[in-house]
Design an enzyme around this catalytic site. Structure first.
Site, PDB file in Angstrom:
ATOM      1  N   SER A  90       0.840  -1.190   0.000  1.00  0.00           N
ATOM      2  CA  SER A  90       0.000   0.000   0.000  1.00  0.00           C
ATOM      3  C   SER A  90       0.873   1.236   0.000  1.00  0.00           C
ATOM      4  O   SER A  90       2.022   1.204   0.459  1.00  0.00           O
ATOM      5  CB  SER A  90      -0.891   0.005   1.256  1.00  0.00           C
ATOM      6  OG  SER A  90      -1.507   1.259   1.450  1.00  0.00           O
ATOM      7  N   TYR A 139      -0.142  -0.251  10.631  1.00  0.00           N
ATOM      8  CA  TYR A 139      -0.574  -0.647   9.285  1.00  0.00           C
ATOM      9  C   TYR A 139       0.541  -0.397   8.279  1.00  0.00           C
ATOM     10  O   TYR A 139       0.838  -1.250   7.429  1.00  0.00           O
ATOM     11  CB  TYR A 139      -1.826   0.130   8.894  1.00  0.00           C
ATOM     12  CG  TYR A 139      -2.342  -0.209   7.506  1.00  0.00           C
ATOM     13  CD1 TYR A 139      -2.815  -1.482   7.219  1.00  0.00           C
ATOM     14  CD2 TYR A 139      -2.356   0.750   6.493  1.00  0.00           C
ATOM     15  CE1 TYR A 139      -3.296  -1.794   5.956  1.00  0.00           C
ATOM     16  CE2 TYR A 139      -2.839   0.445   5.237  1.00  0.00           C
ATOM     17  CZ  TYR A 139      -3.303  -0.833   4.965  1.00  0.00           C
ATOM     18  OH  TYR A 139      -3.769  -1.155   3.716  1.00  0.00           O
TER      19      TYR A 139
END
Length: 315
Positions: free
Chosen positions: A153, A179
């Site tokens: 990501s 994350y």
């Protein structure tokens, strides 16, 4: 720029006789990735936690693609026992595995640790996928020229790997930093796989799919969404400017699985190899921070993952 869909990417490919596994394949981005692979004739195994959701996804995919070689098998990436059992059962069939899409993930969750003592985002997004890939190595090797796609990501910019405290035992827990760390790890997984197994015909790359409205945002309340710069997501169903549909987001995953001539160990975005960002500030679309593909970090992470997962490289 015209953004392609996964079905457009796969249109000229015939995957008849090929086997594919898609983690998180019963919903969102994984569902559209599985749809494209199945539409091209592959046998597709969906791996996920919810049997009911998985059965519904299989029925929907069979109906939309006309391919009845789609199955669901329960898998809990937060449990190393579940992962290793699942992988060993699949490898024991002796069937080659041509495409492995490491797609499943969670995002910005509250601090939790798995039964194995691993911070949940690091466990689900990275460590479970690492252990799954290691367990499936016999199947990948049997294919002769397998592809592994590890979804990362743009949020990798939020966190490099903290090798001293990856599980937040001593440092303050920030859900976005955690994350980011997990997604940096996902990119480095592709680098580590390439370094070790390219000689055996395995091509592994990291894929940044773009901003996509899926169930991945389910843990975020409106204030968190606004703080992350996504106020439009407060209206469920809206697609903010610059974001993509799941059909578009799955395009690069599918491209990484089938495009000829790809070299492993790369960071891919928009069906192309992205570029390292060496300037100040956050990288714009099409760029990544260099630490996400750093071979030294990939080696350190590999050693850490072997320790945490209790698995090593098998001869």
């Amino acid at each position: 720029m015209t953004v392609r869909t996964a079905l457009e990417v796969i249109a000229d490919h015939d995957l008849t006789g090929r086997e594919a596994i898609v983690t998180g394949g019963a919903a969102g981005l994984g569902f559209e990735t599985a749809r494209a692979l199945a539409a091209a004739g592959a046998r597709v195994v969906l791996a996920g936690r919810d049997q009911q959701v998985g059965a519904a996804a299989v029925a929907a995919l069979r109906a939309s693609t006309g391919n009845d070689r789609i199955v669901f098998r329960p898998l809990d990436l937060a449990s190393l026992e579940s992962v290793t059992t699942w992988a060993h059962k699949h490898a024991a069939t002796g069937k080659p595995l041509h495409i492995l899409i490491l797609n499943a993930g969670i995002m910005a969750t509250p601090l939790r640790r798995t039964a194995d003592g691993v911070e949940s985002q690091f466990a689900v997004n990275y460590l479970g996928h690492f252990a799954l890939t290691m367990g499936l190595l016999p199947s990948l090797r049997a294919a002769g020229s397998a592809r592994v796609v590890s979804l990362t990501s743009r949020a990798h910019r939020r966190g490099d790997i903290d090798f001293d405290d990856p599980n937040y035992l001593r440092r303050h827990y920030d859900p976005w930093q955690a994350y980011g760390q997990s997604k940096t790890a996902c990119a480095l997984l592709a680098v580590g796989l390439h370094a070790r197994y390219a000689v055996e015909g395995l091509t592994a790359n990291a894929v940044m799919p773009g901003g996509i409205v899926t169930g991945l945002q389910r843990h975020l309340d409106p204030e968190q969404l606004a703080a992350a710069g996504w106020p439009a997501l407060r209206r469920r169903g809206d697609i903010p400017p610059g974001w993509r549909t799941p059909e578009q987001g799955a395009a690069t995953s599918v491209w990484a699985a089938v495009a000829p001539g790809l070299v492993g160990g790369e960071y891919l975005e928009d069906c192309a190899v992205a570029t390292a960002w060496n300037a100040d500030g956050n990288p714009p679309p099409g760029y990544y921070l260099p630490y996400a593909v750093d071979p030294g970090r990939a080696d350190r992470l590999w050693a850490l993952a072997e320790q945490l997962a209790g698995v090593g490289r098998k001869p």
